[in-house]
Design an enzyme around this catalytic site. Structure first.
Site, PDB file in Angstrom:
ATOM      1  CG  ASP A   1      -0.191   0.114   2.539  1.00 43.63           C
ATOM      2  OD1 ASP A   1      -0.200   1.201   3.150  1.00 43.63           O
ATOM      3  OD2 ASP A   1       0.422  -0.891   2.963  1.00 43.63           O
ATOM      4  CB  SER A   2       0.970   4.256   0.498  1.00 45.30           C
ATOM      5  OG  SER A   2       1.310   5.615   0.414  1.00 45.30           O
ATOM      6  CB  ALA A   3       5.822   4.312   0.311  1.00 50.79           C
TER       7      ALA A   3
ATOM      8  CB  ILE B   1      -3.460  -0.932  -1.564  1.00 50.72           C
ATOM      9  CG1 ILE B   1      -3.766  -2.429  -1.670  1.00 50.72           C
ATOM     10  CG2 ILE B   1      -4.555  -0.202  -0.800  1.00 50.72           C
ATOM     11  CD1 ILE B   1      -3.630  -3.180  -0.350  1.00 50.72           C
TER      12      ILE B   1
END
Length: 322
Positions: free
Chosen positions: A156-158, A184
């Site tokens: 997710d994200s980074a 994500i």
């Protein structure tokens, strides 16, 4: 559609808890604050999972990880997960619940990896850790009692950024090693001027200024200033090798998120090069909603949908290969 009311209630409670307290300006302080906030969302572990620590002995360093293995599933396929946190904060503790729910929903063995964090370990250290962790899991599948079928990566994200670049790099040297990915609300490139960056610059969940700070800790101010012109495919994923991207992907974005357009652009990039992609725009959701499933039933439902789409793609791909 407006932001989900359960998420808004969560943000109101969080604002009240930290009212009058400034956002820490240094990485250590931000990690402590993030860990405190993540602990508010911790639930009891699902009974359907066996959870155990792992130690990844890599060249010149050791990484820690946690495996979430569905009970009763013989030799499950492996999914390597990388937590979000802007390459600066977070751990397998802060994202314990995300990995647990993913393992329970998918039937896959989820291995959540703690990689080195910036700014103490800036680029390329987190990228190297992600790639080497994927290769370590590939080698250790037999010893871990996991399926020898092609790997899955997620984040997710980074962490989604790290998962995607690791998958492409691994497939570049070992074609077919990574078969699928679940991204994500992924960070894709250090260009912070998209429509979603303008529309949701003040959050909630993630602000433009926060994302600028995270990118700067990770790759430095000069690279951030170059934005979309950065050529390095491990930083700007839109420059990734099209022949090495996983053949199947699920890209899940939040409708109210500065990173929404990043994810949509990367999904288009994958489709352009022939990958099978399911793109899901989660209405009412903000950045970070995967961690907030205990607070918002709709966040839980969006994660279930994304996981179901991933499993369906994997099964379809396996059936086609037979």
């Amino acid at each position: 559609m407006a932001i989900d009311p359960d998420l808004l209630a969560y943000y109101r409670d969080l604002a009240a808890r930290y009212a009058g307290l400034p956002v820490p300006s240094d990485a250590v302080g931000r990690r402590e604050r993030f860990s405190e906030i993540a602990a508010l969302s911790r639930e009891q572990d699902p009974a359907e999972l066996e959870i155990s620590p792992l130690t990844l002995a890599l060249e010149g360093r050791t990484l820690h990880a946690r495996m979430f293995r569905p009970v009763g599933v013989e030799r499950p396929r492996a999914l390597v997960y990388f937590h979000g946190g802007g390459w600066v904060v977070g751990s397998h503790d802060t994202h314990h619940g995300v990995a647990a729910q993913l393992a329970r929903d998918s039937g896959l063995a989820v291995i959540s990896v703690d990689y080195r964090l910036a700014p103490e370990h800036p680029y390329p250290a987190p990228c190297d850790d992600a790639h080497d962790a994927v290769r370590w899991v590939a080698v250790q599948r037999e010893a871990l009692g996991l399926s020898l079928e092609a790997l899955v990566v997620a984040g997710d994200s980074a962490g989604a950024h790290l998962a995607a670049q690791a998958a492409t790099q691994a497939n570049g040297t070992s074609p077919g090693l990574v078969a699928a990915q679940l991204l994500i609300y992924p960070a894709i490139l250090p260009a912070l001027a998209s429509e979603s960056y303008r529309a949701f610059a003040e959050g909630p969940g993630l602000t433009r200024d926060e994302m600028t700070w995270y990118w700067t800790q990770f790759i430095g101010a000069d690279a951030v200033a170059r934005g979309a012109t950065v050529d390095d495919p491990r930083i700007n994923l839109l420059r990734s090798d099209p022949s090495a991207v996983p053949p199947t992907s699920v890209v899940l974005v939040a409708a109210h998120d500065v990173l929404r357009d990043d994810g949509l652009a990367y999904a288009d990039h994958l489709v352009r090069w022939g990958a099978a992609v399911v793109t899901i725009e989660a209405s009412g959701m903000t950045h970070g909603f995967a961690r907030l499933q205990p607070h918002a039933p709709r966040a839980r439902e969006w994660m279930r949908r994304a996981t179901a789409a991933l499993v369906e793609l994997i099964e379809d791909s396996a059936a086609t290969a037979m």
